[in-house]
Write an enzyme that holds these catalytic residues in place. Structure first.
Site, PDB file in Angstrom:
ATOM      1  N   ASN A  36      27.050 -95.009 -44.697  1.00 49.72           N
ATOM      2  CA  ASN A  36      28.495 -95.203 -44.524  1.00 49.72           C
ATOM      3  C   ASN A  36      28.869 -95.265 -43.048  1.00 49.72           C
ATOM      4  OD1 ASN A  36      29.316 -95.322 -47.242  1.00 49.72           O
ATOM      5  ND2 ASN A  36      29.339 -93.094 -47.415  1.00 49.72           N
ATOM      6  N   ASP A  68      29.345 -98.142 -51.080  1.00 48.79           N
ATOM      7  CA  ASP A  68      29.754 -98.483 -52.447  1.00 48.79           C
ATOM      8  C   ASP A  68      28.678 -99.303 -53.146  1.00 48.79           C
ATOM      9  OD1 ASP A  68      32.105 -97.160 -51.989  1.00 48.79           O
ATOM     10  OD2 ASP A  68      33.324 -98.961 -51.748  1.00 48.79           O
ATOM     11  N   ASP A 106      22.174 -85.374 -56.570  1.00 46.37           N
ATOM     12  CA  ASP A 106      22.855 -85.533 -55.287  1.00 46.37           C
ATOM     13  C   ASP A 106      22.055 -86.515 -54.434  1.00 46.37           C
ATOM     14  OD1 ASP A 106      25.083 -84.314 -53.490  1.00 46.37           O
ATOM     15  OD2 ASP A 106      23.291 -84.325 -52.220  1.00 46.37           O
ATOM     16  N   ASP A 124      28.868 -88.611 -53.527  1.00 41.21           N
ATOM     17  CA  ASP A 124      27.479 -88.999 -53.785  1.00 41.21           C
ATOM     18  C   ASP A 124      26.838 -88.146 -54.884  1.00 41.21           C
ATOM     19  OD1 ASP A 124      27.330 -86.609 -52.461  1.00 41.21           O
ATOM     20  OD2 ASP A 124      26.068 -87.312 -50.804  1.00 41.21           O
ATOM     21  N   HIS A 141      31.887 -98.244 -45.549  1.00 41.96           N
ATOM     22  CA  HIS A 141      31.934 -97.754 -46.926  1.00 41.96           C
ATOM     23  C   HIS A 141      31.620 -98.838 -47.950  1.00 41.96           C
ATOM     24  CE1 HIS A 141      33.263 -93.597 -46.294  1.00 41.96           C
ATOM     25  NE2 HIS A 141      33.948 -94.067 -45.262  1.00 41.96           N
TER      26      HIS A 141
END
Length: 245
Positions: free
Chosen positions: A122, A131, A114, A157, A127
């Site tokens: 973000n 990405d 994680d 994530d 975003h």
């Protein structure tokens, strides 16, 4: 010579045969039946060639469609952003790994990963920045595991790994090395270098288990590890819930 004999002599003289009439077209311009039949035979060969060409074309199109279908089926298990397995593909590989270990023995580890601090990226950069980080993390994971291992992005994530032929100590050591590698990763975005962290949880597949149980153990271990990292503890939770320094 009598009249009777003269009559018989005349009858024996060969009479000329009537001349053969030339081949003529009918009133509507068509050839007679024999000529039309011959034309049909010659035209039939051309029709067969055209039919064969059409069949060959359709077979080529069918082969291309089958290749495309196989490609689409394969891509259905791939995460389009990171080009590693998605959740569907990973769940299939996990079930295969559990069945393989149960039948043939050996060892394998499920590692749940994680990312830390992705949400602020973000929120601040958008975003597209997130990405870019996800792609960089996936590439870093792929570079640091063996070709026989499996890397997947489960969504958001979260990532997961299947590591073959490792006992728990070595699986934990590998996960710790991956944490350090991702902690040190710097992702260029505009004029900035973006960084994230990583928390990993390990669940061994060598004990009788199923996919749901393995995922639950790895997920619990990952959250325990995240808590330990936040408190600057270096203890590693075992897959049975206990801790290891």
């Amino acid at each position: 010579m009598t009249k009777r004999e003269a009559s018989q002599a005349e009858s024996t003289v060969a009479k000329p045969r009537p001349a053969r009439k030339p081949l003529r077209r009918a009133a509507d311009g068509d050839l007679p039946a024999v000529a039309r039949a011959d034309a049909r035979v010659n035209g039939g060969g051309a029709n067969l060639r055209r039919l064969a060409d059409e069949v060959a074309r359709l077979e080529a199109e069918l082969a291309a469609m089958r290749d495309k279908l196989r490609e689409l089926e394969a891509r259905a298990d791939i995460d389009p952003l990171t080009d590693v397995f998605n959740r569907r593909g990973f769940e299939r590989e996990l079930k295969r790994a559990i069945a393989h270990v149960a039948r043939y023995g050996g060892s394998a580890a499920l590692v749940y990963l994680d990312l830390d601090r992705l949400k602020p990226i973000n929120d601040r950069h958008g975003h597209s920045a997130g990405d870019a980080v996800l792609r960089a993390v996936a590439a870093a994971l792929v570079q640091r595991v063996r070709a026989s291992d499996t890397v997947a992005r489960l969504g958001g994530d979260e990532f997961a790994l299947l590591l073959w032929n490792l006992d728990e100590r070595n699986a934990i050591a590998k996960s710790a090395a991956l944490e350090l590698a991702i902690d040190a990763l710097q992702v260029p975005f505009g004029s900035e270098l973006l960084t994230v962290g990583l928390s990993a949880g390990v669940a061994m597949l060598d004990a009788p288990t199923d996919a749901a149980d393995a995922v639950a153990r790895a997920d619990a271990a990952m959250y325990a590890r995240k808590t330990a990292r936040r408190s600057s503890s270096h203890s590693w939770p075992r897959s049975d819930g206990s801790s290891r320094a």
